[in-house]
Design a protein around this motif. Structure first.
Motif, mmCIF file in Angstrom:
data_model
loop_
_atom_site.group_PDB
_atom_site.id
_atom_site.type_symbol
_atom_site.label_atom_id
_atom_site.label_comp_id
_atom_site.label_asym_id
_atom_site.label_seq_id
_atom_site.Cartn_x
_atom_site.Cartn_y
_atom_site.Cartn_z
ATOM 1 N N VAL A 19 42.799 38.115 37.457
ATOM 2 C CA VAL A 19 42.351 38.492 36.105
ATOM 3 C C VAL A 19 40.820 38.497 36.027
ATOM 4 C CG1 VAL A 19 42.286 37.762 33.691
ATOM 5 C CG2 VAL A 19 44.446 37.716 34.959
ATOM 6 N N ILE A 20 40.191 37.463 36.581
ATOM 7 C CA ILE A 20 38.729 37.390 36.562
ATOM 8 C C ILE A 20 38.118 38.547 37.342
ATOM 9 C CG2 ILE A 20 36.746 36.039 37.341
ATOM 10 C CD1 ILE A 20 38.390 33.526 36.772
ATOM 11 N N ILE A 22 39.441 41.556 37.901
ATOM 12 C CA ILE A 22 39.630 42.808 37.153
ATOM 13 C C ILE A 22 38.643 42.883 35.991
ATOM 14 C CG2 ILE A 22 41.229 44.098 35.688
ATOM 15 C CD1 ILE A 22 43.496 43.070 37.455
ATOM 16 N N THR A 23 38.463 41.747 35.291
ATOM 17 C CA THR A 23 37.516 41.713 34.173
ATOM 18 C C THR A 23 36.094 42.029 34.639
ATOM 19 O OG1 THR A 23 38.868 40.053 33.038
ATOM 20 C CG2 THR A 23 36.587 40.300 32.313
ATOM 21 N N GLY A 24 35.729 41.463 35.791
ATOM 22 C CA GLY A 24 34.395 41.719 36.328
ATOM 23 C C GLY A 24 34.185 43.181 36.668
ATOM 24 N N LEU A 26 35.746 45.787 35.294
ATOM 25 C CA LEU A 26 35.667 46.552 34.047
ATOM 26 C C LEU A 26 34.300 46.408 33.384
ATOM 27 C CD1 LEU A 26 39.201 45.832 32.523
ATOM 28 C CD2 LEU A 26 38.410 47.919 33.647
ATOM 29 N N LEU A 27 33.755 45.181 33.406
ATOM 30 C CA LEU A 27 32.427 44.958 32.821
ATOM 31 C C LEU A 27 31.347 45.713 33.591
ATOM 32 C CD1 LEU A 27 32.564 41.143 31.951
ATOM 33 C CD2 LEU A 27 32.604 43.062 30.357
#
Length: 238
Positions: A19-20, A22-24, A26-27
């Motif tokens: 999750v971390i 994927i979030t990184g 996307l950001l």
């Protein structure tokens, strides 16, 4: 008797790492778009403030039946420095006054007059309105002139809302853009097919305000050309 504990469900370490990650990603993908959006917002905000200031000067000149001056400056202190093209927030402020606020006998940090003040008896420069540079114009370069290298960071309107004879021989062009980088074109006025306009950039947006000798005030996007598909677009610069 055997007591069953309620089933507890959570995230494993592997799931949290995924999750971390994927979030990184996307950001990282969104960062350039956010930067562009922020820059465009600053440029448009600065341009609209200048447009509104010029329109206000024209309206106040008609309402007060006198000649008023819209002046772009770099400061609002007693030095009242004119903006210098090519520096960050070069024309970050504007002043509307009866007189030239850069005159040695005048200062542009004079308190604005009351709405019902008698301009005929007011002490020079008789300030009507000012706009401080802190209103969202950080990092924006503004240049003004009637041709490349010909600076004229001011305009006047008489009691009829017209530009006095001899004040403006040709269109006044005001350009706004983010401070130039090595990969972009400088914020400047250029001549294209005989027309003076803002230089466009492949990496940054530019906005333009044009004031004609007849007193017409217009905001446009110099990236829209006068030929091809954008020839009839209302955003283009004439």
């Amino acid at each position: 008797m055997i007591v069953r504990r309620p089933f507890q469900q959570g995230f494993s370490m592997v799931e949290l790492v995924i999750v971390i990650a994927i979030t990184g990603v996307l950001l990282a993908l969104a960062a350039p778009s956010y930067r562009t959006w922020t820059q465009n917002t600053k440029i448009r905000g600065t341009t609209e403030a200048i447009l509104n200031g010029i329109q206000l000067a024209k309206a106040e000149a008609v309402r007060r039946n006198t000649t008023l001056r819209f002046q772009l400056t770099s400061t609002l202190d007693n030095t009242c420095v004119l903006g210098t093209a090519g520096s960050t927030a070069s024309y970050g402020t504007w002043v509307i006054s009866r007189d030239d606020p850069t005159n040695p006998n005048s200062v542009c940090d004079t308190a604005p007059l009351a709405e019902d003040a008698d301009l005929g008896n007011a002490v020079a420069p008789a300030i009507i309105r000012v706009r401080p540079a802190t209103e969202g114009s950080t990092g924006v370069v503004v240049v003004a002139g009637t041709a490349p290298g010909v600076g004229q960071p001011f305009i006047s309107f008489n009691g009829l809302g017209r530009i006095p004879t001899g004040v403006l021989a040709s269109n006044l062009v005001i350009c706004a853009g983010i401070d130039q980088t090595a990969a972009s074109t400088a914020v400047a006025i250029v001549t294209v097919s005989g027309v003076n306009k803002c230089a466009t950039s492949t990496t940054e947006r530019r906005m333009q305000v044009t004031v004609t000798p007849g007193g017409e005030i217009r905001m446009c996007d110099p990236a829209f050309t006068s030929t091809g598909a954008s020839a009839t677009d209302p955003q283009r610069c004439f």
